[in-house]
Design a protein around this motif. Structure first.
Motif, PDB file in Angstrom:
ATOM      1  N   LEU A   1      46.444  25.214 -24.201  1.00  0.00           N
ATOM      2  CA  LEU A   1      47.000  24.521 -23.028  1.00  0.00           C
ATOM      3  C   LEU A   1      47.185  23.030 -23.264  1.00  0.00           C
ATOM      4  CD1 LEU A   1      44.762  26.472 -20.590  1.00  0.00           C
ATOM      5  CD2 LEU A   1      47.248  26.450 -20.463  1.00  0.00           C
ATOM      6  N   ASN A   2      46.970  22.606 -24.492  1.00  0.00           N
ATOM      7  CA  ASN A   2      47.163  21.190 -24.844  1.00  0.00           C
ATOM      8  C   ASN A   2      46.147  20.274 -24.154  1.00  0.00           C
ATOM      9  OD1 ASN A   2      48.609  19.356 -26.402  1.00  0.00           O
ATOM     10  ND2 ASN A   2      49.782  18.637 -24.640  1.00  0.00           N
ATOM     11  N   ILE A   3      45.045  20.852 -23.704  1.00  0.00           N
ATOM     12  CA  ILE A   3      44.002  20.017 -23.106  1.00  0.00           C
ATOM     13  C   ILE A   3      43.285  19.270 -24.229  1.00  0.00           C
ATOM     14  CG2 ILE A   3      41.810  20.070 -21.819  1.00  0.00           C
ATOM     15  CD1 ILE A   3      42.949  22.471 -20.273  1.00  0.00           C
TER      16      ILE A   3
ATOM     17  N   ARG B   1      53.955  20.186 -21.932  1.00  0.00           N
ATOM     18  CA  ARG B   1      54.376  20.341 -20.539  1.00  0.00           C
ATOM     19  C   ARG B   1      55.393  21.469 -20.360  1.00  0.00           C
ATOM     20  NH1 ARG B   1      54.107  19.267 -15.595  1.00  0.00           N
ATOM     21  NH2 ARG B   1      55.915  18.758 -14.345  1.00  0.00           N
TER      22      ARG B   1
ATOM     23  N   SER C   1      53.505  24.638 -20.419  1.00  0.00           N
ATOM     24  CA  SER C   1      52.551  24.802 -19.311  1.00  0.00           C
ATOM     25  C   SER C   1      53.255  25.139 -17.989  1.00  0.00           C
ATOM     26  CB  SER C   1      51.684  23.545 -19.158  1.00  0.00           C
ATOM     27  OG  SER C   1      52.417  22.517 -18.556  1.00  0.00           O
TER      28      SER C   1
ATOM     29  N   TYR D   1      40.162  20.213  -4.663  1.00  0.00           N
ATOM     30  CA  TYR D   1      39.896  19.021  -3.848  1.00  0.00           C
ATOM     31  C   TYR D   1      39.319  19.490  -2.517  1.00  0.00           C
ATOM     32  CZ  TYR D   1      42.485  16.248  -7.200  1.00  0.00           C
ATOM     33  OH  TYR D   1      42.899  15.620  -8.346  1.00  0.00           O
TER      34      TYR D   1
ATOM     35  N   TYR E   1      50.148  21.688  -4.399  1.00  0.00           N
ATOM     36  CA  TYR E   1      49.939  20.548  -5.319  1.00  0.00           C
ATOM     37  C   TYR E   1      50.040  21.012  -6.775  1.00  0.00           C
ATOM     38  CZ  TYR E   1      47.476  16.711  -7.663  1.00  0.00           C
ATOM     39  OH  TYR E   1      47.132  15.690  -8.502  1.00  0.00           O
ATOM     40  N   PHE E   2      49.342  22.095  -7.099  1.00  0.00           N
ATOM     41  CA  PHE E   2      49.381  22.554  -8.497  1.00  0.00           C
ATOM     42  C   PHE E   2      50.745  23.155  -8.839  1.00  0.00           C
ATOM     43  CE2 PHE E   2      44.770  22.254  -7.896  1.00  0.00           C
ATOM     44  CZ  PHE E   2      44.484  21.451  -8.995  1.00  0.00           C
TER      45      PHE E   2
ATOM     46  N   ARG F   1      53.554  22.015  -7.721  1.00  0.00           N
ATOM     47  CA  ARG F   1      54.425  20.858  -7.976  1.00  0.00           C
ATOM     48  C   ARG F   1      54.129  20.249  -9.342  1.00  0.00           C
ATOM     49  NH1 ARG F   1      55.437  16.671  -3.693  1.00  0.00           N
ATOM     50  NH2 ARG F   1      57.375  16.605  -4.843  1.00  0.00           N
ATOM     51  N   LEU F   2      52.845  20.242  -9.725  1.00  0.00           N
ATOM     52  CA  LEU F   2      52.513  19.724 -11.060  1.00  0.00           C
ATOM     53  C   LEU F   2      53.125  20.589 -12.152  1.00  0.00           C
ATOM     54  CD1 LEU F   2      48.767  18.571 -10.847  1.00  0.00           C
ATOM     55  CD2 LEU F   2      50.810  17.162 -10.861  1.00  0.00           C
TER      56      LEU F   2
ATOM     57  N   PRO G   1      55.366  14.230 -12.814  1.00  0.00           N
ATOM     58  CA  PRO G   1      53.981  14.616 -12.496  1.00  0.00           C
ATOM     59  C   PRO G   1      53.091  13.412 -12.164  1.00  0.00           C
ATOM     60  CG  PRO G   1      54.619  15.398 -14.688  1.00  0.00           C
ATOM     61  CD  PRO G   1      55.819  14.769 -14.110  1.00  0.00           C
TER      62      PRO G   1
ATOM     63  N   ILE H   1      50.777  12.968  -8.833  1.00  0.00           N
ATOM     64  CA  ILE H   1      49.344  12.622  -8.863  1.00  0.00           C
ATOM     65  C   ILE H   1      49.114  11.319  -8.087  1.00  0.00           C
ATOM     66  CG2 ILE H   1      47.484  11.851 -10.412  1.00  0.00           C
ATOM     67  CD1 ILE H   1      48.682  13.920 -12.451  1.00  0.00           C
TER      68      ILE H   1
ATOM     69  N   ILE I   1      43.809  20.439 -13.803  1.00  0.00           N
ATOM     70  CA  ILE I   1      44.860  19.415 -13.792  1.00  0.00           C
ATOM     71  C   ILE I   1      45.424  19.231 -15.196  1.00  0.00           C
ATOM     72  CG2 ILE I   1      45.328  16.955 -13.392  1.00  0.00           C
ATOM     73  CD1 ILE I   1      43.122  17.111 -11.202  1.00  0.00           C
ATOM     74  N   LEU I   2      44.510  19.178 -16.187  1.00  0.00           N
ATOM     75  CA  LEU I   2      44.964  18.943 -17.558  1.00  0.00           C
ATOM     76  C   LEU I   2      45.732  20.131 -18.135  1.00  0.00           C
ATOM     77  CD1 LEU I   2      41.986  16.992 -19.155  1.00  0.00           C
ATOM     78  CD2 LEU I   2      44.101  16.105 -18.196  1.00  0.00           C
TER      79      LEU I   2
ATOM     80  N   VAL J   1      49.276  18.818 -16.662  1.00  0.00           N
ATOM     81  CA  VAL J   1      49.805  17.525 -17.101  1.00  0.00           C
ATOM     82  C   VAL J   1      48.943  16.982 -18.234  1.00  0.00           C
ATOM     83  CG1 VAL J   1      50.664  16.944 -14.796  1.00  0.00           C
ATOM     84  CG2 VAL J   1      48.397  16.213 -15.466  1.00  0.00           C
TER      85      VAL J   1
ATOM     86  N   PHE K   1      48.052  11.980 -16.246  1.00  0.00           N
ATOM     87  CA  PHE K   1      46.992  11.966 -15.232  1.00  0.00           C
ATOM     88  C   PHE K   1      46.507  10.529 -15.004  1.00  0.00           C
ATOM     89  CE2 PHE K   1      42.314  13.122 -14.391  1.00  0.00           C
ATOM     90  CZ  PHE K   1      42.538  13.332 -13.047  1.00  0.00           C
TER      91      PHE K   1
ATOM     92  N   ARG L   1      40.623  10.262 -22.122  1.00  0.00           N
ATOM     93  CA  ARG L   1      40.992  11.636 -22.457  1.00  0.00           C
ATOM     94  C   ARG L   1      39.785  12.397 -23.018  1.00  0.00           C
ATOM     95  NH1 ARG L   1      46.045  14.276 -24.844  1.00  0.00           N
ATOM     96  NH2 ARG L   1      45.200  15.900 -26.140  1.00  0.00           N
TER      97      ARG L   1
END
Lengths: 306, 499
Positions: free
Chosen positions: A50-52, A69, A72, A85, A96-97, A99-100, B3, B7, B303-304, B307, B312, B475
């Motif tokens: 996931l490129n995290i 991106r 993803s 949240y 929200y997610f 839209r991201l 994005p 945020i 979130i990651l 994006v 972020f 990060r």
């Protein structure tokens, strides 16, 4: 087309190698189990996909795209440690997610509404996440990972923290997602879920891949065995590797028979009839995924320890 | 929508929905409101009355005209200040209100009254002042004479007068401006001036010594004139000796270079520097709490997966920047509104301050230093949030950071006010952490274009470096668990991933 490809991927954190040159391919469609004990490298692998986090070396491809991106936006991800949240409504969280992931507000809103409705949260759309039960919040998070109708769904330990009823509900949802054409890959160390759901398995241990294939192929990793009760010793039968007497009663002995690799229990039964061995019981043993897991991981860890 | 903007929008909505945001937003307007109300809470109402029962008939008019004379002196002082603000010089060089720094002795005040006083001076100023300059607001009279009330006999003894006046000293008395508190009651006995006869003064306990000194001085002057006459001098000669004024010229710093002028010119830039510090600390802490919440709620990974860490980070910076801008605009709006409401002096200080910031370079510099200062400090707060599991963890970094930022800034303000030529502000201008604060504070008193370009270039390099290095720490720290990293680990996290 493949959904996910790992090609000699390694990830090191300083001196620690979390993922050690693993390669596997997840074909499009179906459900793949990503199995392994704690610390095997499952979460790190998913994070790299996931490129995290970036791999130290190797190549990853999702739906034909490199991690990033663009990829993803076509992937849904449910992390192991879930959170939302607290001061957002259920619907707003999903929107929200969405839209991201590149959806417009109206697209995300209508998809989120439909999804939450399907998950039984239709009456809780405008409730704050704070006020939802844990099970409901997990469904909201699942909806957030599915809102973009992903082609590839990655679920990291999706059953952890769920009660048996919600586990069953989630199993149905996973089957449903796959039935609708998406590829599902989930990590777990609870073998029952994998056994019920997965077409394919990828097994990791200590950062290395130790198995990849179907459940049937996984079962073949264990030498076939059976148990029989007879008056004669089955050791000499063709295809038998060893036989151990477990108990004896009135001249009848219960044997645990270990077969040679690829030997078929039906052939052993036929040989018994042919040689006039009288049987009181004949029971081929079908190894569970749990047995396979323990066998493969145990063998790998023993090898690793040496 | 990008994005980062999504945020940023969420960040903005979340931060502006918190109680602490509204408390922060209201802090300055409430302070301005409080400052506006404060004087009326603690000061006496404008104007106080005094009453003279002059049994001799020789002093009451003299006292009244001396009080009026003092009022005209204060009018003249005010007119001189107003003419300076409006850049108006009288056509007549010897006019009493010519801004040549002359000492306002009695001769000058008399000339002012003779020439027509406030109305005449104001007429000339109004003809020549710029149309957008603020109108003149004369100060009200501080002391007003009250007539002896009908229930007080004019032939009372001192004791009788004391008893009769007591209810008035406890309350109010009628004057030409309505009922006012009676501050002072003076009894002049019929034999005043002869040996043994003394004047009596009663107060309401809140007497203004300016008035007592005025009365004392005037009566003393009459007595001395009488004594001089008795000694053989003609009354006119005695009076001219008594009124002889000392010819004093007051030399003040020139308006463009004087120390006071420098301080006034620095008010707006210094205030902007202070607002920068305040908003950065307030919004930075809010943002830090937000990141800690995202970490502790395990939101970061989700979130990651959508994006990048950079997107972020940018989104959060844009969001918090918008919050800071909202607070700033609200504060400046309230300050300007409050200034308009509170007073002429505040507005004129703003005029002077703005005068130093009217060139495009100065305005661009102001915006540049404010934005870069905001951004560079916000990144630090954001990174601290990413490294901390709780506010308790964050405190370990926060306190030193706030001290590091505010300590030199306070010193900077003190130095600029007391010693504008000190080298410390210049040195601080070249240290990127302090560049925005120091340059904002110095812009009002004039900074060379070369220094602006040099410090701006250094600031940009610092900002880019900070964005890259702290971006890596951000990060790497987002998904990290356990204790916040120590210094060595922190330095290691600044290296590129995989290095």
């Amino acid at each position: 087309m493949t959904a996910l490809v790992f090609d000699a991927v390694t990830k090191r954190y300083g001196t620690v190698t979390a993922v050690d040159g693993i390669s596997f391919v997840v074909p499009e469609g179906g459900i793949t189990g990503f199995l392994g004990p704690n610390g095997a490298g499952k979460t790190t692998s998913l994070r790299m996909a996931l490129n995290i986090t970036a791999p130290t070396s190797g190549r990853i491809s999702l739906l034909g795209l490199p991690p990033g991106r663009a990829a993803s936006m076509r992937v849904g991800f449910l992390p192991e440690e879930r959170g939302l949240y607290r001061r957002m409504t259920a619907l707003d969280s999903v929107v929200y997610f969405g839209r991201l992931k590149g959806m417009t507000k109206s697209e995300a809103r209508s998809a989120g509404r439909a999804l939450l409705d399907r998950l039984g949260l239709g009456s809780s759309l405008s409730k704050m996440v704070d006020s939802l039960s844990k099970g409901m919040a997990q469904k909201v998070q699942l909806a957030a990972s599915l809102v973009n109708a992903p082609q590839l769904v990655l679920l990291d330990e999706p059953f952890s923290g769920l009660d048996p009823v919600n586990q069953a509900v989630l199993e149905e949802i996973i089957i449903d997602i796959a039935r609708n054409g998406a590829t599902v890959m989930f990590s777990t160390h609870v073998m029952q879920h994998a056994e019920r759901l997965c077409d394919r398995l990828i097994l990791l241990s200590s950062g290395r891949k130790i198995f990849e294939g179907s459940q049937q192929e996984a079962r073949q990793q264990l030498p076939p065995s059976l148990s029989l009760v007879s008056r004669a010793d089955p050791t000499t039968l063709p295809g038998v590797e060893s036989a151990v007497a477990r108990s004896e009663e009135a001249g009848w002995t219960e044997w645990y028979v270990r077969l040679q690799p690829r030997a078929d229990p039906d052939d052993i039964l036929e040989a018994c009839f042919a040689q006039g061995i009288v049987l009181r019981r004949f029971e081929p043993y079908r190894p569970s995924l749990h047995d396979i897991f323990v066998h493969l991981v145990g063998a790998d860890q023993r090898r690793h320890a040496q | 929508m990008m994005p980062s903007l999504i945020i940023a929008l969420r960040e903005y909505r979340q931060l502006t929905s918190t109680r602490s945001f509204w408390i922060t937003l209201m802090a300055i307007p409430l302070l301005i409101g409080f400052l506006g109300v404060l004087p009326s809470l603690f000061s006496q109402p404008p104007g106080n009355a005094y009453l003279v029962l002059d049994r001799t008939g020789a002093y009451a008019d003299r006292i009244a005209s001396r009080v009026e004379f003092a009022y005209q002196r204060s009018n003249l002082r005010q007119i001189i200040g107003y003419a300076k603000e409006c850049h108006v010089v009288p056509a007549e060089p010897d006019a009493a209100w010519a801004p040549d720094g002359q000492w306002l002795n009695d001769d000058v005040v008399e000339r002012f009254i003779r020439d027509g006083g406030v109305p005449a001076a104001l007429a000339e100023i109004d003809r020549n002042r710029a149309p957008d300059s603020l109108p003149f607001r004369p100060s009200p009279r501080r002391f007003l004479a009250a007539d002896v009330p009908p229930d007080i006999g004019k032939d009372l003894s001192a004791e009788g007068f004391r008893d009769a006046i007591k209810p008035y000293l406890d309350g109010k008395i009628a004057t030409s401006q309505g009922n006012l508190p009676l501050m002072l009651a003076i009894y002049i006995p019929p034999d005043f001036g002869k040996p043994g006869a003394s004047l009596s003064i009663w107060t309401n306990g809140r007497a203004d010594f300016d008035l007592i000194n005025l009365i004392n001085g005037e009566i003393g002057r009459v007595l001395r004139a009488d004594a001089a006459a008795e000694a053989g001098l003609q009354r006119s000669q005695a009076a001219s000796i008594e009124w002889a004024g000392v010819p004093i010229s007051l030399i003040s710093p020139a308006p463009e270079n004087g120390a006071n002028r420098l301080v006034i010119k620095s008010i707006l830039p210094l205030a902007l520097g202070y607002l920068l510090l305040m908003t950065v600390i307030v919004t930075g802490t809010m943002m830090l709490q937000g990141v800690i919440e995202e970490r502790s709620n395990k939101l970061v990974e989700t979130i990651l997966s959508c994006v990048s860490a950079q997107q972020f980070m940018c989104g959060k910076l844009i969001g918090v920047g918008a919050v800071g801008l909202t607070i700033l605009v609200a504060w400046i709006g309230c300050a300007v509104g409050g200034g308009l409401y509170l007073g002429h002096e505040i507005i004129s200080a703003f005029h002077v301050s703005l005068a130093g910031l009217q060139s495009p370079i100065a305005i661009l510099s102001l915006i540049f230093y404010f934005s870069t200062g905001y951004l560079s400090t916000s990144i630090v707060f954001l990174t601290i949030g990413a490294m901390s599991d709780s506010m308790q963890d964050a405190q370990g970094y926060l306190m030193p950071l706030i001290m590091l930022l505010s300590g030199p800034f306070v010193a900077l303000i003190m130095i600029l006010v007391n010693d504008p030529d000190s080298s410390l502000p210049v040195i601080l201008s070249w240290i990127p952490l302090y560049t925005p604060f120091a340059m904002l504070a110095r812009l009002g008193i004039g900074v060379s274009p070369a220094e602006i370009i040099g410090t701006a270039a250094l600031m940009m390099l610092f900002l880019i470096g900070e964005f890259v290095l702290l971006g890596r720490v951000f990060r790497a720290s987002l998904l990290r668990t356990g204790q916040p990293p120590r210094l060595l680990t922190l330095l290691r996290l600044m290296r590129p991933e995989g290095a």
